[in-house]
Design a protein around this motif. Structure first.
Motif, PDB file in Angstrom:
ATOM      1  N   SER A  25       0.831  -1.204   0.000  1.00 57.59           N
ATOM      2  CA  SER A  25       0.000   0.000   0.000  1.00 57.59           C
ATOM      3  C   SER A  25       0.865   1.254   0.000  1.00 57.59           C
ATOM      4  N   GLN A  26       1.917   1.258   0.791  1.00 57.43           N
ATOM      5  CA  GLN A  26       2.812   2.409   0.844  1.00 57.43           C
ATOM      6  C   GLN A  26       3.492   2.640  -0.495  1.00 57.43           C
ATOM      7  N   LEU A  27       3.919   1.559  -1.136  1.00 54.80           N
ATOM      8  CA  LEU A  27       4.583   1.686  -2.429  1.00 54.80           C
ATOM      9  C   LEU A  27       3.625   2.247  -3.478  1.00 54.80           C
ATOM     10  N   ILE A  28       2.417   1.727  -3.529  1.00 52.81           N
ATOM     11  CA  ILE A  28       1.423   2.224  -4.480  1.00 52.81           C
ATOM     12  C   ILE A  28       1.109   3.695  -4.201  1.00 52.81           C
ATOM     13  N   SER A  29       1.006   4.049  -2.938  1.00 55.75           N
ATOM     14  CA  SER A  29       0.754   5.436  -2.558  1.00 55.75           C
ATOM     15  C   SER A  29       1.890   6.334  -3.025  1.00 55.75           C
ATOM     16  N   HIS A  30       3.106   5.866  -2.848  1.00 55.75           N
ATOM     17  CA  HIS A  30       4.272   6.645  -3.259  1.00 55.75           C
ATOM     18  C   HIS A  30       4.266   6.866  -4.775  1.00 55.75           C
ATOM     19  N   LEU A  31       3.964   5.834  -5.533  1.00 50.13           N
ATOM     20  CA  LEU A  31       3.911   5.971  -6.984  1.00 50.13           C
ATOM     21  C   LEU A  31       2.822   6.960  -7.400  1.00 50.13           C
ATOM     22  N   ALA A  32       1.697   6.941  -6.696  1.00 56.27           N
ATOM     23  CA  ALA A  32       0.610   7.882  -6.987  1.00 56.27           C
ATOM     24  C   ALA A  32       1.047   9.313  -6.698  1.00 56.27           C
ATOM     25  N   VAL A  33       1.800   9.514  -5.635  1.00 54.50           N
ATOM     26  CA  VAL A  33       2.295  10.847  -5.288  1.00 54.50           C
ATOM     27  C   VAL A  33       3.252  11.357  -6.373  1.00 54.50           C
ATOM     28  N   VAL A  34       4.126  10.489  -6.855  1.00 56.52           N
ATOM     29  CA  VAL A  34       5.049  10.881  -7.924  1.00 56.52           C
ATOM     30  C   VAL A  34       4.264  11.255  -9.177  1.00 56.52           C
ATOM     31  N   ARG A  35       3.278  10.458  -9.504  1.00 55.56           N
ATOM     32  CA  ARG A  35       2.453  10.745 -10.685  1.00 55.56           C
ATOM     33  C   ARG A  35       1.719  12.078 -10.536  1.00 55.56           C
ATOM     34  N   ALA A  36       1.151  12.325  -9.371  1.00 51.26           N
ATOM     35  CA  ALA A  36       0.472  13.603  -9.126  1.00 51.26           C
ATOM     36  C   ALA A  36       1.460  14.757  -9.227  1.00 51.26           C
ATOM     37  N   GLY A  37       2.661  14.561  -8.691  1.00 48.80           N
ATOM     38  CA  GLY A  37       3.680  15.599  -8.770  1.00 48.80           C
ATOM     39  C   GLY A  37       4.069  15.920 -10.201  1.00 48.80           C
ATOM     40  N   MET A  38       4.172  14.884 -11.030  1.00 49.32           N
ATOM     41  CA  MET A  38       4.541  15.097 -12.433  1.00 49.32           C
ATOM     42  C   MET A  38       3.463  15.856 -13.195  1.00 49.32           C
ATOM     43  N   ALA A  39       2.203  15.700 -12.803  1.00 50.52           N
ATOM     44  CA  ALA A  39       1.100  16.370 -13.491  1.00 50.52           C
ATOM     45  C   ALA A  39       0.937  17.823 -13.062  1.00 50.52           C
ATOM     46  N   LEU A  65      12.768  11.629  -8.759  1.00 52.73           N
ATOM     47  CA  LEU A  65      11.671  10.930  -8.085  1.00 52.73           C
ATOM     48  C   LEU A  65      11.492  11.436  -6.657  1.00 52.73           C
ATOM     49  N   ALA A  66      12.600  11.654  -5.966  1.00 53.15           N
ATOM     50  CA  ALA A  66      12.521  12.167  -4.597  1.00 53.15           C
ATOM     51  C   ALA A  66      11.891  13.556  -4.578  1.00 53.15           C
ATOM     52  N   ALA A  67      12.314  14.406  -5.501  1.00 52.36           N
ATOM     53  CA  ALA A  67      11.754  15.762  -5.560  1.00 52.36           C
ATOM     54  C   ALA A  67      10.268  15.731  -5.932  1.00 52.36           C
ATOM     55  N   LEU A  68       9.905  14.896  -6.888  1.00 49.27           N
ATOM     56  CA  LEU A  68       8.502  14.808  -7.298  1.00 49.27           C
ATOM     57  C   LEU A  68       7.625  14.276  -6.176  1.00 49.27           C
ATOM     58  N   SER A  69       8.153  13.344  -5.408  1.00 45.02           N
ATOM     59  CA  SER A  69       7.336  12.777  -4.330  1.00 45.02           C
ATOM     60  C   SER A  69       7.171  13.755  -3.178  1.00 45.02           C
ATOM     61  N   ALA A  70       8.038  14.740  -3.100  1.00 42.73           N
ATOM     62  CA  ALA A  70       7.962  15.705  -2.008  1.00 42.73           C
ATOM     63  C   ALA A  70       7.298  17.022  -2.406  1.00 42.73           C
ATOM     64  N   CYS A  71       7.208  17.302  -3.704  1.00 42.29           N
ATOM     65  CA  CYS A  71       6.800  18.653  -4.113  1.00 42.29           C
ATOM     66  C   CYS A  71       5.372  19.012  -3.712  1.00 42.29           C
ATOM     67  N   LEU A  72       4.479  18.053  -3.617  1.00 42.12           N
ATOM     68  CA  LEU A  72       3.105  18.359  -3.210  1.00 42.12           C
ATOM     69  C   LEU A  72       2.835  17.982  -1.765  1.00 42.12           C
ATOM     70  N   TYR A  73       3.797  17.371  -1.149  1.00 44.47           N
ATOM     71  CA  TYR A  73       3.735  16.995   0.267  1.00 44.47           C
ATOM     72  C   TYR A  73       2.532  16.116   0.587  1.00 44.47           C
ATOM     73  N   TYR A  74       2.326  15.086  -0.243  1.00 48.46           N
ATOM     74  CA  TYR A  74       1.224  14.150  -0.048  1.00 48.46           C
ATOM     75  C   TYR A  74       1.666  12.845   0.608  1.00 48.46           C
ATOM     76  N   GLU A  75       2.875  12.746   1.064  1.00 47.24           N
ATOM     77  CA  GLU A  75       3.389  11.470   1.543  1.00 47.24           C
ATOM     78  C   GLU A  75       3.173  11.265   3.035  1.00 47.24           C
ATOM     79  N   ASP A  76       3.389  10.059   3.457  1.00 48.23           N
ATOM     80  CA  ASP A  76       3.298   9.723   4.881  1.00 48.23           C
ATOM     81  C   ASP A  76       4.619   9.995   5.579  1.00 48.23           C
ATOM     82  N   SER A  77       4.532  10.280   6.846  1.00 46.14           N
ATOM     83  CA  SER A  77       5.724  10.390   7.680  1.00 46.14           C
ATOM     84  C   SER A  77       5.691   9.258   8.687  1.00 46.14           C
TER      85      SER A  77
END
Length: 103
Positions: A25-39, A65-77
């Motif tokens: 679930s975390q991996l899928i969430s991370h991929l979704a965050v990267v995709r959202a960041g790219m859009a 990938l690290a920058a894209l996953s952080a740019c919208l700040y949608y990830e878990d801590s």
């Protein structure tokens, strides 16, 4: 040090089903965050400045990938901080979910 050695030796099949499900679930969430960041326009600016996460240079792609996953700040801590930005980007480049999760 011993804990890190033990953890690095774990494989997907060593983990309980509930942990495998959470990690997947975390991996899928991370991929979704990267995709959202790219859009997003900010993500598009990151890609323009630093290159595509699908470029042939894994080190550069991991940074993007690290920058894209952080740019919208949608990830878990987690209790130790933001683990997905730095640890998953490179692994996602050319791997299946089972490979990323240590199968």
């Amino acid at each position: 040090m011993r804990l890190a050695q033990w953890a690095s030796g774990l494989r997907h099949t060593d983990l309980p089903d509930r942990i495998n499900a959470y990690a997947t679930s975390q991996l899928i969430s991370h991929l979704a965050v990267v995709r959202a960041g790219m859009a997003h326009p900010l993500g598009q600016r990151l890609v323009k400045a630093f290159g595509s996460p699908t470029d042939d240079r894994p080190d550069q792609a991991a940074y993007v990938l690290a920058a894209l996953s952080a740019c919208l700040y949608y990830e878990d801590s987690m209790y130790v901080g933001h683990v997905w930005h730095s640890s998953l980007g490179a692994a996602e480049l050319d791997a299946t979910v089972r490979e990323v999760l240590g199968a």
